[in-house]
Design an enzyme around this catalytic site. Structure first.
Site, short mmCIF file in Angstrom:
data_model
loop_
_atom_site.label_atom_id
_atom_site.label_comp_id
_atom_site.label_asym_id
_atom_site.label_seq_id
_atom_site.Cartn_x
_atom_site.Cartn_y
_atom_site.Cartn_z
CG HIS A 195 18.77 -5.65 2.20
ND1 HIS A 195 18.00 -4.76 2.93
CD2 HIS A 195 18.13 -5.82 1.01
CE1 HIS A 195 16.94 -4.42 2.21
NE2 HIS A 195 17.00 -5.03 1.05
CG ASN A 234 17.52 -10.13 0.51
OD1 ASN A 234 17.95 -10.38 -0.61
ND2 ASN A 234 17.25 -8.90 0.90
CG HIS A 278 23.27 -6.58 -5.03
ND1 HIS A 278 22.68 -7.80 -4.85
CD2 HIS A 278 22.51 -5.71 -4.30
CE1 HIS A 278 21.63 -7.68 -4.05
NE2 HIS A 278 21.49 -6.41 -3.72
CG HIS A 289 14.70 -10.41 -4.51
ND1 HIS A 289 14.26 -10.35 -3.20
CD2 HIS A 289 16.03 -10.20 -4.44
CE1 HIS A 289 15.27 -10.12 -2.38
NE2 HIS A 289 16.36 -10.01 -3.11
FE LIG Z 1 18.26 -9.24 -2.47
FE LIG Z 2 19.59 -6.04 -2.84
#
Ligand SMILES: [Fe+2]
Ligand SMILES: [Fe+2]
Length: 273
Positions: free
Chosen positions: A68, A40, A153, A180
């Site tokens: 991402h 990110n 992840h 997060h």
């Molecule tokens: Fe992330």
């Molecule tokens: Fe992620």
């Protein structure tokens, strides 16, 4: 050896705290290896080559990714010349880059880093457990690597905890990323692997998972997008996991939470002073 894993840094706020504080942490804590999740890093979405280089210059030794990974299309190209950038391990065959890489630490040690991605509440992918097993069969702790770092992840805590026990005793640490928000369950598993369900983001916590609050709230309230998700620019908390490994076994001997700056309660590993 002393390893610091830093969670998903979000946008400029997350990058700033890492660029400002990481060199000092490396010196103060005598860190041998630093891994950062950078999925990110570019405005909340993906990573650019310039940011990759800035993070290495600040002292990161490896940068992992996640869902991402390709939000900045240039990553599909520059990852081929970025040996310390590691994308999800269980992407389809033929995906650019590498999902596992041997990276040299600051003390010359060989560190295997891999980035399996979960499949619960996420895009369908190849089996992350089988992928990790293949890598560990090809390169075992001690004979093949001095330390092994897994960034799992994933959205589901259950899947991340299962990965922790799956790899327990075979790797130095398994660190969950992606949600997060840090969890308080960091510990050393029975066979010697340091684990945390989620290390948390490095970003502005006065936000919705690192994004300005207005747009996520609007979408929850009205189900109609009004604008774009934009990374929140307030002061970031640097969230990480501090792990010390035993040089003879490569397994974890100490583990501690790191939370510095921003809105969260400070935490630092007492065993590093
Ligand atoms: Fe992330
Ligand atoms: Fe992620």
């Amino acid at each position: 050896m002393r390893i610091l894993f830093i969670g998903d840094l979000v946008g400029r706020s997350g990058r700033s705290v890492v660029l400002e504080r990481l060199p000092g942490l490396i010196a103060d804590w005598k860190l041998d290896f630093v891994a950062v999740n950078g999925e990110n890093a570019a405005g909340g979405f993906g990573i650019t080559e310039a940011i990759y280089q800035d993070l290495l210059d600040a002292g990161a030794d490896a940068i992992t990714l996640g869902n991402h990974a390709w939000d900045q299309r240039e990553a599909l190209v520059f990852i081929e010349r970025a040996p310390r950038l590691i994308r999800p391990l269980n992407f389809p065959p033929g995906t650019p880059g590498r999902g596992a890489a041997m990276v040299e630490a600051k003390n010359g040690a060989r560190v295997l880093v891999m980035n399996p991605m979960g499949r619960i509440f996420m895009d369908p992918l190849d089996d992350p457990f089988a992928a990790v097993d293949r890598e560990l069969t090809a390169c075992a702790l001690r004979s093949g690597a001095d330390a092994i770092v897994i960034d799992v992840h994933a959205e589901a805590t259950s899947e991340k905890q299962a990965m922790g026990y799956f790899a327990d005793g075979r790797v130095s640490l398994v660190v969950g990323t992606h949600t997060h928000a840090p969890t308080a369950d960091h510990r050393i598993l029975p066979r010697g692997t340091a684990f945390v369900s989620d290390v948390g983001m490095t970003g502005d916590y006065e936000s919705v998972i690192g994004m300005n609050r207005e747009e996520p709230l609007t979408r929850f309230l009205r189900k109609i997008p009004q604008g774009k998700f934009e990374a929140s620019m307030g002061p970031a908390t640097l969230c990480g996991l501090a792990v010390e490994t035993d040089d003879t076994t490569g397994l974890a001997s100490r583990v501690g939470a790191v939370r510095l700056g921003g809105r969260l309660e400070e935490a630092r590993p007492a065993f590093w002073g």
